[in-house]
Design a protein around this motif. Structure first.
Motif, PDB file in Angstrom:
ATOM      1  N   GLY A  12       0.702  -1.575  -0.039  1.00  0.00           N
ATOM      2  CA  GLY A  12      -0.199  -0.185   0.181  1.00  0.00           C
ATOM      3  C   GLY A  12       0.779   1.239   0.328  1.00  0.00           C
ATOM      4  N   GLU A  13      -0.060   2.234  -0.749  1.00  0.00           N
ATOM      5  CA  GLU A  13       1.146   3.496  -0.783  1.00  0.00           C
ATOM      6  C   GLU A  13       0.319   4.605  -0.644  1.00  0.00           C
ATOM      7  OE1 GLU A  13       3.963   3.394  -4.449  1.00  0.00           O
ATOM      8  OE2 GLU A  13       2.108   2.330  -5.196  1.00  0.00           O
ATOM      9  N   PHE A  14       0.846   6.086   0.086  1.00  0.00           N
ATOM     10  CA  PHE A  14      -0.172   6.683   0.391  1.00  0.00           C
ATOM     11  C   PHE A  14       0.562   8.153   0.103  1.00  0.00           C
ATOM     12  CE2 PHE A  14       0.261  10.066   4.161  1.00  0.00           C
ATOM     13  CZ  PHE A  14      -1.694  10.495   3.603  1.00  0.00           C
ATOM     14  N   PHE A  15      -0.007   8.793  -0.870  1.00  0.00           N
ATOM     15  CA  PHE A  15       0.590   9.749  -1.646  1.00  0.00           C
ATOM     16  C   PHE A  15       0.161  11.088  -0.687  1.00  0.00           C
ATOM     17  CE2 PHE A  15       0.804   6.444  -4.618  1.00  0.00           C
ATOM     18  CZ  PHE A  15       2.537   6.809  -4.957  1.00  0.00           C
ATOM     19  N   PRO A  16       0.331  11.983   0.645  1.00  0.00           N
ATOM     20  CA  PRO A  16      -0.324  13.082   1.254  1.00  0.00           C
ATOM     21  C   PRO A  16      -0.195  14.316   0.194  1.00  0.00           C
ATOM     22  CG  PRO A  16       1.662  12.252   1.984  1.00  0.00           C
ATOM     23  CD  PRO A  16       1.350  11.351   0.992  1.00  0.00           C
ATOM     24  N   GLU A  17       0.812  14.753  -0.571  1.00  0.00           N
ATOM     25  CA  GLU A  17       0.623  15.187  -1.493  1.00  0.00           C
ATOM     26  C   GLU A  17      -0.276  15.501  -2.792  1.00  0.00           C
ATOM     27  OE1 GLU A  17       3.229  13.007  -3.364  1.00  0.00           O
ATOM     28  OE2 GLU A  17       3.067  13.765  -1.397  1.00  0.00           O
ATOM     29  N   ASP A  18      -0.937  14.190  -3.237  1.00  0.00           N
ATOM     30  CA  ASP A  18      -1.923  14.206  -3.797  1.00  0.00           C
ATOM     31  C   ASP A  18      -3.081  13.219  -3.708  1.00  0.00           C
ATOM     32  OD1 ASP A  18       0.379  14.766  -6.075  1.00  0.00           O
ATOM     33  OD2 ASP A  18       0.899  11.962  -6.183  1.00  0.00           O
ATOM     34  N   ASN A  19      -3.577  13.768  -2.441  1.00  0.00           N
ATOM     35  CA  ASN A  19      -4.596  12.383  -1.864  1.00  0.00           C
ATOM     36  C   ASN A  19      -4.676  11.406  -2.390  1.00  0.00           C
ATOM     37  OD1 ASN A  19      -4.946  15.032   0.566  1.00  0.00           O
ATOM     38  ND2 ASN A  19      -5.736  16.711  -1.060  1.00  0.00           N
ATOM     39  N   LYS A  20      -4.101  10.772  -2.502  1.00  0.00           N
ATOM     40  CA  LYS A  20      -3.764   9.921  -3.386  1.00  0.00           C
ATOM     41  C   LYS A  20      -3.232   8.343  -2.073  1.00  0.00           C
ATOM     42  CE  LYS A  20      -1.808   8.962  -7.117  1.00  0.00           C
ATOM     43  NZ  LYS A  20      -1.582   8.551  -8.504  1.00  0.00           N
ATOM     44  N   ILE A  21      -4.123   6.530  -2.026  1.00  0.00           N
ATOM     45  CA  ILE A  21      -3.542   5.953  -1.310  1.00  0.00           C
ATOM     46  C   ILE A  21      -4.002   4.975  -2.494  1.00  0.00           C
ATOM     47  CG2 ILE A  21      -4.028   3.548   0.013  1.00  0.00           C
ATOM     48  CD1 ILE A  21      -5.650   5.620   2.158  1.00  0.00           C
ATOM     49  N   VAL A  22      -2.738   4.142  -3.023  1.00  0.00           N
ATOM     50  CA  VAL A  22      -2.629   3.134  -4.292  1.00  0.00           C
ATOM     51  C   VAL A  22      -2.419   1.637  -3.430  1.00  0.00           C
ATOM     52  CG1 VAL A  22      -1.883   2.206  -6.172  1.00  0.00           C
ATOM     53  CG2 VAL A  22      -2.014   4.497  -5.259  1.00  0.00           C
ATOM     54  N   LEU A  23      -3.336   1.018  -3.256  1.00  0.00           N
ATOM     55  CA  LEU A  23      -3.167  -0.566  -2.503  1.00  0.00           C
ATOM     56  C   LEU A  23      -2.919  -1.611  -3.904  1.00  0.00           C
ATOM     57  CD1 LEU A  23      -6.755  -0.105  -0.354  1.00  0.00           C
ATOM     58  CD2 LEU A  23      -4.155   0.127   0.376  1.00  0.00           C
ATOM     59  N   HIS A  24      -2.146  -1.885  -3.738  1.00  0.00           N
ATOM     60  CA  HIS A  24      -1.698  -3.359  -4.407  1.00  0.00           C
ATOM     61  C   HIS A  24      -1.584  -4.615  -4.206  1.00  0.00           C
ATOM     62  CE1 HIS A  24       0.680  -0.837  -7.252  1.00  0.00           C
ATOM     63  NE2 HIS A  24       1.568  -0.384  -5.760  1.00  0.00           N
ATOM     64  N   PHE A  25      -2.672  -5.109  -5.011  1.00  0.00           N
ATOM     65  CA  PHE A  25      -3.131  -6.608  -4.403  1.00  0.00           C
ATOM     66  C   PHE A  25      -3.040  -7.797  -5.341  1.00  0.00           C
ATOM     67  CE2 PHE A  25      -6.534  -4.562  -2.088  1.00  0.00           C
ATOM     68  CZ  PHE A  25      -6.680  -4.975  -0.899  1.00  0.00           C
ATOM     69  N   THR A  26      -2.311  -8.635  -5.452  1.00  0.00           N
ATOM     70  CA  THR A  26      -2.560  -9.804  -6.198  1.00  0.00           C
ATOM     71  C   THR A  26      -2.989 -10.112  -7.820  1.00  0.00           C
ATOM     72  OG1 THR A  26      -3.558 -11.476  -5.444  1.00  0.00           O
ATOM     73  CG2 THR A  26      -1.557 -11.625  -4.485  1.00  0.00           C
ATOM     74  N   THR A  27      -4.272  -8.874  -7.655  1.00  0.00           N
ATOM     75  CA  THR A  27      -4.417  -9.866  -8.865  1.00  0.00           C
ATOM     76  C   THR A  27      -5.435  -8.193  -9.392  1.00  0.00           C
ATOM     77  OG1 THR A  27      -7.047 -10.065  -7.473  1.00  0.00           O
ATOM     78  CG2 THR A  27      -5.686 -12.057  -8.599  1.00  0.00           C
ATOM     79  N   HIS A  28      -5.487  -7.521  -8.229  1.00  0.00           N
ATOM     80  CA  HIS A  28      -5.832  -5.719  -8.643  1.00  0.00           C
ATOM     81  C   HIS A  28      -5.099  -4.584  -7.903  1.00  0.00           C
ATOM     82  CE1 HIS A  28      -9.500  -8.407  -8.929  1.00  0.00           C
ATOM     83  NE2 HIS A  28     -10.012  -7.415 -10.056  1.00  0.00           N
ATOM     84  N   VAL A  29      -5.642  -3.147  -8.792  1.00  0.00           N
ATOM     85  CA  VAL A  29      -4.338  -2.411  -8.101  1.00  0.00           C
ATOM     86  C   VAL A  29      -5.835  -1.395  -7.684  1.00  0.00           C
ATOM     87  CG1 VAL A  29      -2.737  -0.328  -8.718  1.00  0.00           C
ATOM     88  CG2 VAL A  29      -2.626  -2.564  -9.448  1.00  0.00           C
ATOM     89  N   ILE A  30      -6.035  -1.447  -6.886  1.00  0.00           N
ATOM     90  CA  ILE A  30      -6.853  -0.124  -6.361  1.00  0.00           C
ATOM     91  C   ILE A  30      -6.341   1.118  -6.242  1.00  0.00           C
ATOM     92  CG2 ILE A  30      -8.645   0.416  -4.787  1.00  0.00           C
ATOM     93  CD1 ILE A  30      -9.529  -2.328  -6.077  1.00  0.00           C
TER      94      ILE A  30
END
Length: 127
Positions: free
Chosen positions: A62-80
């Motif tokens: 999981g990645e958090f980008f506070p400057e972009d107000n964004k969270i990226v979650l990497h699952f084995t089959t999906h990226v949310i």
């Protein structure tokens, strides 16, 4: 019956699966109960009410980008990708496997939402 067994049984039985929790009280975000010990899935509900749930066991990063107000979650089959406001506490909840349902809310409701609570305005799902 031992005291420890009774205590664990009481904890298990007190977790009522039919009990409804209101996601609207937390700007569309519902967490698991404190003592919940069952299977943990994370459900994402988009603005058009399309939803998907993914098991926490398959959350790789999981990645958090506070400057972009964004969270990226990497699952084995999906990226949310979650976009919104005040997402740091939501990121911490996901990190600790506490978040249960994340529902996107329309931008126009951001002004009346509770302050300092995370607000998810967009959920992008890719495979």
């Amino acid at each position: 019956m031992s005291h420890e067994y009774k205590s664990r049984l009481t904890d298990y039985l007190s977790s009522d699966p039919t009990k409804k929790t209101e996601a609207d009280n937390n700007n569309g975000i519902t967490n698991f109960e404190e003592n919940y010990s069952g299977v943990k899935n994370l459900c994402f509900v988009q603005l058009d009410d399309k939803c998907i749930f993914l098991n926490y066991n398959y959350l790789v990063a999981g990645e958090f980008f506070p400057e972009d107000n964004k969270i990226v979650l990497h699952f084995t089959t999906h990226v949310i990708t979650l976009n919104g406001q005040n997402l740091e506490s939501l990121y911490q909840d996901i990190f600790h496997h506490l978040a249960k349902i994340i529902k996107a809310s329309n931008d126009r409701y951001a002004s009346i939402a509770r302050t300092n609570c995370p607000i998810v305005n967009g959920i992008d799902i890719s495979q």
